[in-house]
Design a protein around this motif. Structure first.
Motif, PDB file in Angstrom:
ATOM      1  N   UNK A 181      -9.390   4.102  -7.923  1.00 31.50           N
ATOM      2  CA  UNK A 181      -8.967   4.566  -6.603  1.00 31.50           C
ATOM      3  C   UNK A 181      -8.985   3.351  -5.678  1.00 31.50           C
ATOM      4  N   UNK A 182      -8.055   3.358  -4.739  1.00 32.02           N
ATOM      5  CA  UNK A 182      -7.882   2.147  -3.934  1.00 32.02           C
ATOM      6  C   UNK A 182      -8.109   2.420  -2.453  1.00 32.02           C
ATOM      7  N   UNK A 183      -8.874   1.553  -1.826  1.00 34.57           N
ATOM      8  CA  UNK A 183      -9.024   1.589  -0.371  1.00 34.57           C
ATOM      9  C   UNK A 183      -8.699   0.178   0.112  1.00 34.57           C
ATOM     10  N   UNK A 184      -7.518   0.007   0.699  1.00 34.23           N
ATOM     11  CA  UNK A 184      -7.071  -1.337   1.087  1.00 34.23           C
ATOM     12  C   UNK A 184      -6.941  -2.181  -0.174  1.00 34.23           C
TER      13      UNK A 184
ATOM     14  N   UNK B  60       0.828  -1.214   0.000  1.00 36.13           N
ATOM     15  CA  UNK B  60       0.000   0.000   0.000  1.00 36.13           C
ATOM     16  C   UNK B  60       0.854   1.251   0.000  1.00 36.13           C
ATOM     17  N   UNK B  61       0.248   2.340  -0.423  1.00 37.31           N
ATOM     18  CA  UNK B  61       0.924   3.630  -0.371  1.00 37.31           C
ATOM     19  C   UNK B  61       1.234   3.956   1.094  1.00 37.31           C
TER      20      UNK B  61
END
Lengths: 305, 97
Positions: free
Chosen positions: A210-213, A174-175
């Motif tokens: 867009x990424x969430x987890x 992850x970022x």
């Protein structure tokens, strides 16, 4: 601007060894990197405190610092030059650095105090020994990845302090995530173990996802007739285009979930998050005469508010 | 659950000149996990960094065992909160054009 080591430790110039030790410990407890993970400001402050403590707790360094201020590291050269000048009959006190002179004369530490201080502060575990092992410093580095790069487990070659290092980047990082690579920091001193490398990943944003987890979010446009009557919608996923069926009466903001079409879950092989697709109904901005006629016909069928 | 190769605690302490009782005290307080096999105590490799961190705090910063316990809980909480902040930041980005 020159750093005043006494001010850094909050000490008077007449402070003794115990006061230095105590001030250092008090500040180190506040700013030590172990107690302030991922805090670069605390790390910077701790380095300053450490440097101040190292200089002031060593009687010789302290004497030089008291006399020459920020130029204390060049004290030997300055003194050699002064001695040479004196021998040549030039006399005088060494011009350029006198501005920082005039600090109070530092107190001296006994050998016992020195052993105690160094044994406790740095070696910790090696009490009573003359030569203390120091663990090497930890290094921090950053690795830039794009979203597609973070999607697969891959090898990456990094250059850390001039040394080439090949690492495996697991899929799904992850970022902002930091991994520790043991033993790849700075070399230890006196046979001490090397430090570790802390590698932080910076994952660039993707224009479409867009990424969430491990979940991904994207949008898909559908035209008005498909939204009203239902139909097929083409949606981009990480694996390519998929065709979805939009239900009649789909509104802007309607969200559908594509199970397992998201991002790989970090260190859980074969597991993926979900992809959420949010529909945006595109309204026509211009109408052909035929479309206009049809809309007028539709309008006549609609109940008046 | 700790993973990775196991390191003999006795050997590790000898090599690092670390007091065995310190490791025992950390284990008793649940601050590190050790594995017992055939009456021998082992340190899983993934616990080494943790032990080093606790040793640094104890010996370099003069923090006692009770303090280590309190700090460990707070650091874990901080870690969870940082993870939450990261997730919230990601969620907020969903609403940015």
């Amino acid at each position: 601007m020159a750093v005043d080591y006494y001010k850094v430790l909050g000490l008077e110039r007449s402070a003794g060894a115990d006061a230095i030790k105590s001030a250092y410990r008090k500040l180190a407890r506040k700013y030590h990197p172990d107690l302030n993970p991922n805090d670069t400001e605390a790390k910077r402050k701790f380095q300053e405190i450490n440097e101040a403590q190292e200089v002031l707790s060593d009687p010789d360094s302290r004497r030089k610092y008291d006399k020459y201020g920020e130029h204390w590291k060049h004290a030997d050269q300055i003194e050699a030059q002064e001695k040479q000048r004196a021998q040549q009959g030039a006399g005088g006190s060494g011009g350029a650095f006198t501005g920082d002179a005039g600090f109070g004369d530092g107190s001296t530490m006994s050998e016992e105090e020195m052993n105690d201080l160094f044994g406790n502060l740095f070696g910790g575990r090696g009490r009573g020994r003359r030569e203390v092992k120091y663990r090497g410093p930890d290094y921090r580095a950053e690795s830039q990845l794009d979203l597609m790069g973070a999607r697969t487990t891959h090898q990456q070659t990094l250059t850390v302090n001039g040394k080439q290092l090949r690492i495996t980047v697991p899929a799904g990082v992850e970022d902002g995530q930091t991994i520790r690579i043991p033993g790849q920091g700075g070399a230890g001193v006196n046979g001490g173990p090397p430090g570790d490398l802390y590698l932080t990943f910076v994952v660039q944003e993707h224009p479409r996802f867009k990424r969430v987890g491990a979940d991904l979010y994207t949008t898909a446009s559908i035209n008005l007739s498909t939204a009203m009557l239902g139909g097929e919608v083409r949606v981009e996923t990480l694996d390519g285009i998929v065709k979805l069926k939009a239900a009649p009466g789909t509104r802007t903001g309607t969200r559908v979930k594509l199970k397992g079409k998201g991002f790989p879950v970090y260190k859980q092989e074969g597991q993926h998050g979900d992809l959420y697709v949010t529909y945006t109904v595109e309204l026509p901005t211009t109408l052909t005469p035929e479309q206009r006629a049809l809309f007028e016909q539709l309008a006549r069928t609609e109940p008046q508010p | 659950m700790s993973t990775g190769p196991l390191i003999s605690i006795e050997l590790y302490c000898r090599h690092e000149e670390l007091d065995l009782t310190f490791v025992q005290a950390l284990t008793d307080r649940g601050l590190i996990h050790v594995v017992v096999q055939e009456e021998q105590h082992f340190l899983p490799a993934d616990q080494v960094a943790r032990l080093e961190q606790l040793a640094r705090m104890h010996f370099d910063l003069d923090i006692n065992l009770e303090g280590l316990e309190a700090i460990s809980h707070l650091l874990e909480r901080m870690d969870r909160m940082q993870q939450q902040v990261r997730t919230m930041e990601q969620r907020l980005r969903l609403y940015e054009p």
